[in-house]
Enzyme design. Structure first.
Site, PDB file in Angstrom:
ATOM      1  N   ASP A 188       0.746  -1.141  -0.082  1.00  0.00           N
ATOM      2  CA  ASP A 188       0.020   0.044  -0.009  1.00  0.00           C
ATOM      3  C   ASP A 188       0.945   1.226   0.062  1.00  0.00           C
ATOM      4  O   ASP A 188       0.789   2.118   1.027  1.00  0.00           O
ATOM      5  CB  ASP A 188      -0.852   0.011   1.410  1.00  0.00           C
ATOM      6  CG  ASP A 188      -1.672  -1.327   1.323  1.00  0.00           C
ATOM      7  OD1 ASP A 188      -2.150  -1.928   0.399  1.00  0.00           O
ATOM      8  OD2 ASP A 188      -1.769  -1.660   2.623  1.00  0.00           O
ATOM      9  N   ASN A 239     -17.731  -6.000   0.075  1.00  0.00           N
ATOM     10  CA  ASN A 239     -16.951  -5.861   1.014  1.00  0.00           C
ATOM     11  C   ASN A 239     -16.154  -4.417   1.221  1.00  0.00           C
ATOM     12  O   ASN A 239     -16.488  -3.804   2.347  1.00  0.00           O
ATOM     13  CB  ASN A 239     -15.389  -6.687   0.591  1.00  0.00           C
ATOM     14  CG  ASN A 239     -15.810  -8.138   0.715  1.00  0.00           C
ATOM     15  OD1 ASN A 239     -16.009  -8.679  -0.327  1.00  0.00           O
ATOM     16  ND2 ASN A 239     -15.624  -8.784   1.853  1.00  0.00           N
ATOM     17  N   GLU A 250     -11.306  -0.618  -3.380  1.00  0.00           N
ATOM     18  CA  GLU A 250     -10.534   0.291  -2.333  1.00  0.00           C
ATOM     19  C   GLU A 250      -9.325   0.864  -2.848  1.00  0.00           C
ATOM     20  O   GLU A 250      -9.079   0.974  -4.256  1.00  0.00           O
ATOM     21  CB  GLU A 250     -10.218  -0.895  -1.433  1.00  0.00           C
ATOM     22  CG  GLU A 250      -9.138  -1.769  -1.801  1.00  0.00           C
ATOM     23  CD  GLU A 250      -8.818  -3.029  -0.964  1.00  0.00           C
ATOM     24  OE1 GLU A 250      -9.470  -3.070   0.181  1.00  0.00           O
ATOM     25  OE2 GLU A 250      -7.678  -3.441  -0.961  1.00  0.00           O
ATOM     26  N   ARG A 300       4.446  -8.644  -0.127  1.00  0.00           N
ATOM     27  CA  ARG A 300       4.145  -7.539  -1.236  1.00  0.00           C
ATOM     28  C   ARG A 300       5.501  -6.510  -1.135  1.00  0.00           C
ATOM     29  O   ARG A 300       5.889  -6.076   0.101  1.00  0.00           O
ATOM     30  CB  ARG A 300       2.731  -6.866  -0.893  1.00  0.00           C
ATOM     31  CG  ARG A 300       1.522  -8.199  -1.149  1.00  0.00           C
ATOM     32  CD  ARG A 300       0.102  -7.195  -0.720  1.00  0.00           C
ATOM     33  NE  ARG A 300       0.190  -6.984   0.879  1.00  0.00           N
ATOM     34  CZ  ARG A 300      -0.872  -6.598   1.594  1.00  0.00           C
ATOM     35  NH1 ARG A 300      -1.841  -6.094   0.727  1.00  0.00           N
ATOM     36  NH2 ARG A 300      -0.821  -6.398   2.860  1.00  0.00           N
ATOM     37  N   TRP A 356       6.328  -6.454 -33.844  1.00  0.00           N
ATOM     38  CA  TRP A 356       5.030  -6.980 -34.239  1.00  0.00           C
ATOM     39  C   TRP A 356       5.378  -8.448 -34.999  1.00  0.00           C
ATOM     40  O   TRP A 356       5.919  -8.286 -36.073  1.00  0.00           O
ATOM     41  CB  TRP A 356       4.365  -5.988 -35.116  1.00  0.00           C
ATOM     42  CG  TRP A 356       3.161  -6.395 -35.953  1.00  0.00           C
ATOM     43  CD1 TRP A 356       3.014  -7.105 -37.071  1.00  0.00           C
ATOM     44  CD2 TRP A 356       1.877  -6.325 -35.436  1.00  0.00           C
ATOM     45  NE1 TRP A 356       1.806  -7.301 -37.417  1.00  0.00           N
ATOM     46  CE2 TRP A 356       0.888  -6.845 -36.399  1.00  0.00           C
ATOM     47  CE3 TRP A 356       1.229  -5.368 -34.282  1.00  0.00           C
ATOM     48  CZ2 TRP A 356      -0.408  -6.835 -36.186  1.00  0.00           C
ATOM     49  CZ3 TRP A 356       0.016  -5.569 -34.005  1.00  0.00           C
ATOM     50  CH2 TRP A 356      -0.919  -6.451 -35.036  1.00  0.00           C
ATOM     51  N   ASP A 392       4.759  -3.737 -25.977  1.00  0.00           N
ATOM     52  CA  ASP A 392       5.458  -3.754 -27.220  1.00  0.00           C
ATOM     53  C   ASP A 392       6.316  -2.985 -27.774  1.00  0.00           C
ATOM     54  O   ASP A 392       7.443  -3.077 -28.386  1.00  0.00           O
ATOM     55  CB  ASP A 392       4.279  -4.023 -28.364  1.00  0.00           C
ATOM     56  CG  ASP A 392       3.744  -5.434 -28.342  1.00  0.00           C
ATOM     57  OD1 ASP A 392       3.906  -6.044 -27.358  1.00  0.00           O
ATOM     58  OD2 ASP A 392       2.626  -5.605 -29.231  1.00  0.00           O
TER      59      ASP A 392
END
Length: 483
Positions: free
Chosen positions: A48, A187, A225, A323, A366, A381
Site C-alpha cells: 500500500d 466488502n 478500495e 508484497r 510486431w 510492445d
C-alpha cells in the site's frame, strides 16, 4: 517605420516562425517526456505504498508494514534514494482499544502548512473493526517531529472503512475512501465527500462513486478500495484496487471531466476492464493499491504500487508478508488518457525508443519484426530495458518488456525481437554502443557492436541496422529520444 526596421522585423518574425516550426517537428513536441529509470523493487515487504513529493526537495514514503503494528516513514531527494533511506517509526499501535490492530495503508499529505497521515486501524479487542484515523504534525521534518492523534474520520455509517486519501480540484478539497455500506452486499465501495473545517472532518453529502460488480472486481471478494487521483489533460483519473489481495488484485479506473462536479456519481465513467493487472510474463502478480508521484525533473508521472513476485500463496494473502513497493512511468495516449501498460520486470525500468524525425512514433515489435508505429497498443510492445550488452561491458542490449529474454537484434540487416539462443553471434547481433544521437544533442543512436558504422534506423516503417551514409535523412532516421 523605416524600410530597414520593417525588413529586420520581418526577419525576426520569420526566424521565430522557423523556431516554432522546428520545435513542432522535434521530439520534444511529440508529447514525449524524458526517460526516467528506476530499479524495482523499491522496497521489500512494504505494501500500500504512498510517495509524496514536497516543496522542500524531498520525497516522503510510507507504506504498510507486514506486522500491521506501526507507521513508518522515510525520505530522500530522489525516488530511487528511498530504497536505501533510513526508515523511522513515527507512530505505533495502541496496546488496547481503538487503533490497536491492523494498521493499514498510511498516506502522508501536506495541507495548510502541516503534515497529515491518514491510515486505517482495527481495535485491539476487535481487529476487524477497521476505521479511518488521522495523525497531524507541524514539524518541518515529519520524521523527527511529534505527531498528534486527531482521531477518527466520521462517515455516515459506523462500518468497515479504510484507505482514506485527499485531493483538491478547482480549489475544493475532497476526501476519498472505501467503505462497507449497509444494505449493499460488497466488502467495500468507493465514496467521496468535501472536507470540512479541518483535514479529518468531512461535510455535506457523501456520494457513492462505484460498487464492485464486474467479474474482475469480484474475484475472491467484492472489493473497490485504495483510491488515488491523477489530474491531467482536463480530466480526473481515479484509480482503485479490486478483488482479493492475491494474484487477482488489479487496478480499475474512473474518469471525470475536470470541470464536472466530482460529488456527482454521474460525472464519473468506469472503464470496463482493469487498467493494470497481473503479468505472468514479467512474474508480477496482484499489482494494486497505488499512489502517484512525479519524477525528479517534474516531467513524468510515476505510478507507485505493490505486488508479489509469485502467484501461489499459502493461507490468507494478508498473512503473506512479501508484497513489495514498485514504481514505473505512466505513459499518455494521444487522446489524453493514461496508459499504465503492464507491471514491468524486476530490475531497471524500461524506456521507449521514439523516432527523432517522425514525432510520436516508437520502435515496437510486431510478429517479432521491429517496426515504427504511433499509438502502440499494447504499450509493452514498445518498451525495452537497456541492459548490459550481451557481448560484454560497454554495450547495451534492448530487452523486450513483455517478452523477457527476447532482445532487439539484427539479422540480415533487418531488426527483429527474438529469444536469446546463447550463441556469441546472437549476443553480438543484439549488442549496441549507445552513442550521442547522429541528429544531435538530446537524442541517442545505437551503433551495432559487430558492424561498426552501422546503426539502428527506421526506413519505410520498418527498423533496420544499416551503414551510416552521412546524409541528414539517415541521421534523422537513426536518432531516437528515450521516453
Amino acid at each position: 517605420m523605416p524600410a530597414r526596421s520593417l525588413a529586420r522585423s520581418a526577419i525576426i518574425t520569420v526566424t521565430t516562425l522557423l523556431i516554432v516550426m522546428s520545435n513542432l517537428l522535434s521530439p520534444g513536441a511529440a508529447h514525449a517526456s524524458p526517460a526516467v529509470q528506476y530499479a524495482n523493487p523499491l522496497a521489500a515487504q512494504r505494501a500500500d505504498p504512498h510517495i509524496f513529493r514536497h516543496t522542500d526537495g524531498y520525497y516522503y514514503f510510507t507504506a504498510t508494514a507486514p506486522e500491521y503494528d506501526r507507521i513508518v516513514l522515510r525520505r530522500a531527494t530522489t525516488i530511487q534514494g528511498l530504497a536505501s533511506a533510513q526508515e523511522t517509526v513515527i507512530w505505533r499501535k495502541h496496546a488496547t482499544g481503538e487503533m490497536g490492530a491492523h494498521i493499514w495503508a498510511p498516506e502522508i499529505h501536506f495541507i495548510n502548512g502541516k503534515w497529515y497521515v491518514y491510515f486505517a486501524a482495527g481495535r485491539a479487542d476487535d481487529i476487524w473493526r477497521i476505521r479511518m484515523y488521522v495523525l497531524e504534525s507541524s514539524a518541518a521534518n515529519p520524521l523527527t517531529g511529534a505527531w498528534t492523534e486527531r482521531g477518527r474520520i466520521t462517515t455516515p455509517w459506523d462500518t468497515f472503512s479504510l484507505d482514506a486519501t485527499t485531493f483538491t480540484a478547482n480549489g475544493v478539497r475532497y476526501l476519498l475512501w472505501a467503505q462497507q455500506e449497509p444494505g449493499i452486499a460488497t466488502n467495500s465501495n468507493l465514496y467521496i465527500a468535501r472536507m470540512g473545517a479541518n483535514p479529518w472532518t468531512i461535510t455535506g453529502a457523501t456520494t457513492r462513486l462505484t460498487v464492485p460488480a464486474l467479474a474482475w472486481e469480484t474475484r475472491g471478494y467484492k472489493v473497490a478500495e485504495g483510491p488515488s487521483v491523477l489530474q491531467r489533460n482536463g480530466r480526473l483519473f481515479l484509480t482503485y484496487s479490486a478483488s482479493a489481495t492475491d494474484a487477482n488484485y488489479c487496478l480499475g479506473l474512473l474518469t471525470a471531466s475536470a470541470s464536472a462536479d466530482p460529488l456527482q456519481a454521474a460525472s464519473w465513467t468506469k472503464s470496463p476492464n482493469p487498467v493494470f493487472a497481473t503479468s505472468a510474463a514479467t512474474s508480477q502478480y496482484g499489482p494494486g493499491h497505488n499512489s502517484f508521484t512525479v519524477s525528479e525533473d517534474g516531467q513524468s508521472d510515476i505510478l507507485v504500487y505493490h505486488d508479489r513476485s509469485y502467484r501461489d500463496i499459502t493461507g490468507d494473502p494478508l498473512n503473506d508478508p512479501n508484497r513489495r513497493t514498485r514504481v514505473q512511468k505512466v505513459y499518455w495516449r494521444s487522446d489524453g488518457t493514461p496508459d499504465f501498460g503492464i507491471p514491468v520486470p524486476d530490475g531497471a525500468t524500461p524506456v521507449r525508443l521514439l523516432s527523432y524525425d517522425t514525432p510520436g512514433q516508437a520502435v515496437r515489435h510486431w510478429n517479432y519484426r521491429a517496426r515504427l508505429e504511433a499509438n502502440v497498443s499494447p504499450l509493452a510492445d514498445s518498451q525495452f530495458r537497456l541492459v548490459t550488452g550481451l557481448s560484454g561491458s560497454g554495450t547495451v542490449s534492448p530487452e523486450s518488456t513483455n517478452f523477457p529474454g527476447y532482445f532487439l537484434r539484427h539479422r540480415n540487416h533487418e531488426a527483429w525481437v527474438e529469444q536469446r539462443d546463447g550463441t556469441s553471434l546472437f549476443g553480438a547481433d543484439a549488442s549496441f554502443f549507445r552513442r550521442t544521437g547522429l541528429a544531435g544533442s538530446g537524442t541517442v543512436s545505437l551503433e551495432s557492436a559487430n558492424f561498426p558504422g552501422y546503426f539502428l534506423r527506421h526506413r519505410g516503417g520498418q527498423v533496420w541496422v544499416e551503414q551510416n551514409d552521412g546524409t541528414s535523412a539517415f541521421r534523422g532516421n537513426a536518432s531516437f529520444i528515450l521516453e
